[in-house]
Design a protein around this motif. Structure first.
Motif, short mmCIF file in Angstrom:
data_model
loop_
_atom_site.label_atom_id
_atom_site.label_comp_id
_atom_site.label_asym_id
_atom_site.label_seq_id
_atom_site.Cartn_x
_atom_site.Cartn_y
_atom_site.Cartn_z
N GLN A 132 -3.97 8.35 -4.83
CA GLN A 132 -2.84 7.55 -4.40
C GLN A 132 -3.04 6.02 -4.91
OE1 GLN A 132 -1.81 6.42 -0.01
NE2 GLN A 132 -0.77 8.44 -0.38
N GLY A 133 -4.22 5.55 -4.51
CA GLY A 133 -4.61 4.18 -4.88
C GLY A 133 -4.02 3.70 -6.20
N PHE A 134 -4.24 4.61 -7.13
CA PHE A 134 -3.86 4.36 -8.51
C PHE A 134 -2.36 4.30 -8.66
CE2 PHE A 134 -8.74 4.99 -8.84
CZ PHE A 134 -9.13 4.19 -9.48
N GLN A 135 -1.65 5.71 -8.16
CA GLN A 135 -0.44 5.98 -8.23
C GLN A 135 0.53 4.54 -7.74
OE1 GLN A 135 -0.23 9.61 -6.17
NE2 GLN A 135 -0.70 10.86 -7.93
N ARG A 136 -0.13 4.23 -6.50
CA ARG A 136 0.85 2.96 -5.87
C ARG A 136 0.13 1.66 -6.21
NH1 ARG A 136 2.08 5.56 0.06
NH2 ARG A 136 3.01 7.57 -0.83
N ALA A 137 -0.82 1.63 -7.29
CA ALA A 137 -1.25 0.32 -7.69
C ALA A 137 -1.84 -0.59 -6.53
CB ALA A 137 -0.50 -0.23 -8.63
N TRP A 138 -2.69 -0.03 -5.60
CA TRP A 138 -3.16 -0.91 -4.72
C TRP A 138 -3.98 -2.18 -5.18
CZ3 TRP A 138 -6.23 3.43 -1.32
CH2 TRP A 138 -5.36 4.22 -0.78
N TYR A 139 -4.35 -2.39 -6.10
CA TYR A 139 -4.83 -3.61 -6.61
C TYR A 139 -3.97 -4.64 -6.93
CZ TYR A 139 -3.25 -1.28 -11.07
OH TYR A 139 -2.56 -0.45 -11.84
N LYS A 140 -2.55 -4.24 -6.94
CA LYS A 140 -1.70 -5.34 -7.31
C LYS A 140 -1.31 -6.15 -6.10
CE LYS A 140 0.65 -3.41 -11.36
NZ LYS A 140 1.77 -2.92 -11.93
N LEU B 271 -5.00 -5.60 0.00
CA LEU B 271 -5.29 -4.14 0.54
C LEU B 271 -4.62 -3.97 1.91
CD1 LEU B 271 -6.64 -1.87 -0.61
CD2 LEU B 271 -8.74 -2.42 0.58
N ALA B 272 -4.66 -4.87 2.64
CA ALA B 272 -4.03 -4.70 4.06
C ALA B 272 -2.52 -4.25 3.69
CB ALA B 272 -4.19 -5.71 4.80
N GLU B 273 -1.88 -4.83 2.75
CA GLU B 273 -0.25 -4.41 2.56
C GLU B 273 -0.23 -2.86 2.14
OE1 GLU B 273 1.13 -7.38 0.05
OE2 GLU B 273 0.59 -8.97 1.20
N THR B 274 -1.21 -2.34 1.64
CA THR B 274 -1.11 -0.93 1.46
C THR B 274 -1.19 0.00 2.58
OG1 THR B 274 -3.29 -0.40 0.87
CG2 THR B 274 -2.08 -1.58 -1.02
N GLY B 275 -1.76 -0.25 3.59
CA GLY B 275 -2.08 0.70 4.59
C GLY B 275 -3.07 0.11 5.69
N PRO B 276 -3.68 1.01 6.57
CA PRO B 276 -4.94 0.63 7.40
C PRO B 276 -6.04 0.11 6.62
CG PRO B 276 -3.51 2.47 8.01
CD PRO B 276 -2.97 2.26 6.87
#
Length: 466
Positions: A51-59, A62-67
């Protein structure tokens, strides 16, 4: 059982790999900024771990992607929480830290800024401000990327966001190898449940295990140094080769300095042999009243490119000693050496494989208390700070690759061999100058009786140079 495939560490002159991996140090031309401490952390618990790659957590942050939770670096993430699912987690985990970069590093176009990860287990991908800068396969050894160009894209800000994704999954072609087993009994396991199988008898700790840091060099810099030592009667011989990056026209001064700070011998060539009169040899602990004697090889570089001038200074500890093997003896400085030592691990409670200075110092005091003069880095390369301690204290090291648990015939295939050779290259590149390292351990208890093992352990390519 101590059954390993080993090579003793005697090098021919001039062995240089594509690029150096000198240990970062501060000097008049270099700065180091450690990024250790608390990082934001999130495990990708999606069924595919993707999921981290599918939703591009690096962009984004990190706190904005979830807990997210706090995780210390360096450490293994497995034992620092009370979450049993995180302790045994397999898959991608994400780390993030925002860092203030000194303004002078960005404003000075003559400065090179490098991001370095000393060890992350097992596969790592690194982004700076959402831009991928490097990736690396394998734990236990360092990797790095130049990031000064990226930092200077926005000179108005000195803050950068570093994101590191780490995956601890082991398969038949990783080192060490492993396999993923999906559990199909629905009366006991939920859909998609899997476990990591391994063929080694220690816990597969995971995470960022050693320091993350930024360091600087000038744009023209000392990239690598290789030393090979010998002696004849009371004269020491230091054969050296210096590799330079960023400039072709340079002036160089190479100076060997003793423990008292006195210049012993110097040269202005990028390679050559330094002759040391009345040499003080590097001796193992308990073999001499003054074990672990180290000189310092100071390399001072001056270069110009027409518009700018550069100066770089790097100092390498050098122990002058020889290693030889006869039919029935192992010789250090032509004297029989007997390995009285231990097989260690870097594991400890709570920290896992996270580097910790008090534990390192305690281990060395315990070894000396035991009367040990050596150890094997079972079953993976240890932190370079530990080898530096061995150099200073005269503790002899058998330096082992992560080649443990090679039991499946498919782990002798070309993909495994290619990666194994890459790991050995990285290991030698990092540790080649440590006088304490007298032997390389290629693998621990492999299934050497299998037909493909004969070709596999010929170790072509780099072996021809040792």
């Amino acid at each position: 059982m101590f059954r390993v495939l080993c090579l003793f560490a005697a090098f021919k002159a001039g062995i240089l790999l594509d690029s150096g991996m000198l240990f970062p140090q501060e000097s008049s031309s270099r700065e180091v900024k450690e990024l250790n401490g608390l990082w934001a952390f999130r495990a990708d618990r999606s069924p595919t771990r993707n999921q981290g790659f599918q939703r591009a957590w690096y962009k984004s942050r990190l706190a904005e992607t979830g807990p997210v939770i706090d995780i210390p670096v360096p450490s293994s993430y497995n034992d620092v929480t009370q979450d049993p699912n995180l302790r045994d987690f397999i898959g991608w985990v994400w780390y993030e830290r925002e860092v203030v970069v000194p303004a002078r590093w960005i404003s000075d176009g003559k400065t090179r800024v490098v991001l370095r990860v000393e060890s992350a287990h097992y596969y790592s991908i690194v982004w700076v401000n959402g831009v991928k800068v490097t990736e690396h396969e394998g734990g236990h050894l360092p990797f790095e990327a130049d990031i000064d160009g990226l930092l200077r894209e926005d000179p108005t800000t000195t803050t950068c966001r570093i994101t590191i994704a780490v995956n601890n999954t082991l398969d038949l072609h990783t080192l060490p190898p492993g396999s993923i087993q999906y559990m199909k009994d629905r009366t006991m396991y939920p859909e998609g449940f899997f476990v990591q199988n391994t063929n080694f008898d220690f816990f597969n700790y995971a995470g960022i295990h050693r320091s993350v840091l930024l360091y600087t060099t000038p744009k023209a810099y000392v990239d690598d140094i290789t030393v090979v030592t010998d002696f004849l009667d009371s004269t020491g011989l230091v054969r050296y080769n210096v590799s330079i990056q960023g400039a072709t026209l340079v002036t160089l001064k190479v100076t060997l300095i003793d423990k008292d700070g006195h210049c012993v011998v110097s040269s202005n060539d990028t390679s050559g042999v330094l002759k040391v009169v009345d040499v003080k040899l590097w001796w193992p602990y308990l073999m001499h009243e003054n074990p672990g004697y180290l000189y310092s090889l100071e390399v001072r570089l001056n270069a110009a490119d027409g518009t700018s001038t550069y100066e770089d200074v790097y100092s390498l500890p050098v122990g002058i000693r020889t290693v030889k093997v006869t039919k029935n003896q192992f010789l250090i400085n032509n004297k029989p050496f007997y390995f009285h030592g231990v097989n260690k691990h870097e594991d400890s409670d709570i920290r896992g494989k996270g580097f910790d200075w008090p534990l390192v110092v305690k281990d060395f005091n315990l070894m000396k208390w035991l009367g040990a003069n050596s150890f094997r880095t079972s079953h993976y390369p240890y932190a370079e700070e530990i080898l530096q301690m061995c150099d200073r204290h005269g503790i002899v090291v058998i330096d082992e690759s992560p080649g443990v648990g090679i039991k499946d015939i498919r782990s002798f295939e070309n993909a495994s061999l290619t990666h194994h050779l890459e790991v050995m290259d990285e290991l030698v590149r990092r540790d080649k100058n440590h006088p304490s390292v007298v032997m390389w351990s290629v693998a621990n208890e492999p299934a050497a009786e299998m037909p493909p093992a004969g070709f596999y352990f010929q170790l072509p390519m780099w072996m021809s140079s040792v």
